[in-house]
Design an enzyme around this catalytic site. Structure first.
Site, short mmCIF file in Angstrom:
data_model
loop_
_atom_site.label_atom_id
_atom_site.label_comp_id
_atom_site.label_asym_id
_atom_site.label_seq_id
_atom_site.Cartn_x
_atom_site.Cartn_y
_atom_site.Cartn_z
N ASP A 1 -12.83 -110.39 -30.66
CA ASP A 1 -11.65 -109.53 -30.70
C ASP A 1 -11.85 -108.50 -29.59
O ASP A 1 -12.57 -107.52 -29.78
CB ASP A 1 -11.54 -108.85 -32.07
N GLU B 1 -9.03 -113.50 -29.30
CA GLU B 1 -7.69 -113.04 -29.63
C GLU B 1 -7.04 -112.59 -28.33
O GLU B 1 -7.62 -111.80 -27.58
CB GLU B 1 -7.74 -111.89 -30.64
N ASP C 1 -12.76 -104.58 -36.64
CA ASP C 1 -12.80 -105.39 -35.42
C ASP C 1 -13.76 -106.57 -35.63
O ASP C 1 -13.54 -107.65 -35.08
CB ASP C 1 -13.26 -104.55 -34.23
#
Length: 185
Positions: free
Chosen positions: A15, A75, A148
């Site tokens: 992420d 992501e 996260d």
């Protein structure tokens, strides 16, 4: 292609972030998902963007060397109103990708809504809902303070689910639940 899905595989999910970057590693053994590691890279303490990028590259490289993932899933940044933030986030993502590409590890990107949809069945799920579902799927006790880390795990799990749906023809969350009744409460 189907043989790849059935063998053991390690997936690194990332992420991207410029203040905090999440990472998560899962081991796929047949239909079983095993949590290997997850956490965050704290970047706020570094004053220059260049130094943050260097730290991202070093930490991702270290994860690649320690766990030897077969694939990396990231992501994709979503477009916001602040172009400078978007540019910095794209650079952070690019540096993480470069570490994997230097080792010829395949990379796949997923939109945030796709990740949430894949993990929870709801593309608008909250970070907390994603973390709770992952806690059930991967059987870990404590949800971390910084989500996260679980966001990155969600990217890795999404990648696994997407590969499975492409190869087996199961294109829905309902199909996954039907095939894996013991993994969802």
């Amino acid at each position: 292609m189907a043989a790849k899905q059935s063998k053991d595989q390690i997936i690194l999910g990332i992420d991207p972030g410029t203040s905090v970057m999440g990472y998560g590693l899962i081991h796929v053994k047949g239909k079983e998902l095993i949590l290997l590691q997850y956490g965050v890279i704290h970047l706020k303490k570094y004053t220059s963007h260049e130094l943050k990028l260097k730290k991202i590259f070093e930490r991702v490289t270290s994860l690649l060397e320690d766990y030897h993932p077969d694939e990396v899933a990231l992501e994709a940044p979503f477009y916001g109103k602040n172009v400078q933030s978007m540019l910095k986030l794209g650079r952070a993502q690019g540096v993480a990708m470069s570490a994997a590409l230097a080792r010829e590890i395949p990379i796949t990107e997923y939109a945030p809504k796709k990740v949430k949809q894949s993990v929870t069945g709801n593309g608008n799920a909250s970070k907390e809902q994603v973390a709770a579902m992952l806690q059930t799927l991967l059987k870990f006790n404590e949800i971390p303070k910084l989500l996260d880390a679980t966001d990155a795990l969600a990217v890795a799990v999404c990648h696994h689910f997407q590969k499975g749906s492409q190869q087996s023809g199961n294109k829905s969350w309902k199909s996954f639940i039907a095939d894996n009744p013991g993994r969802v409460k």
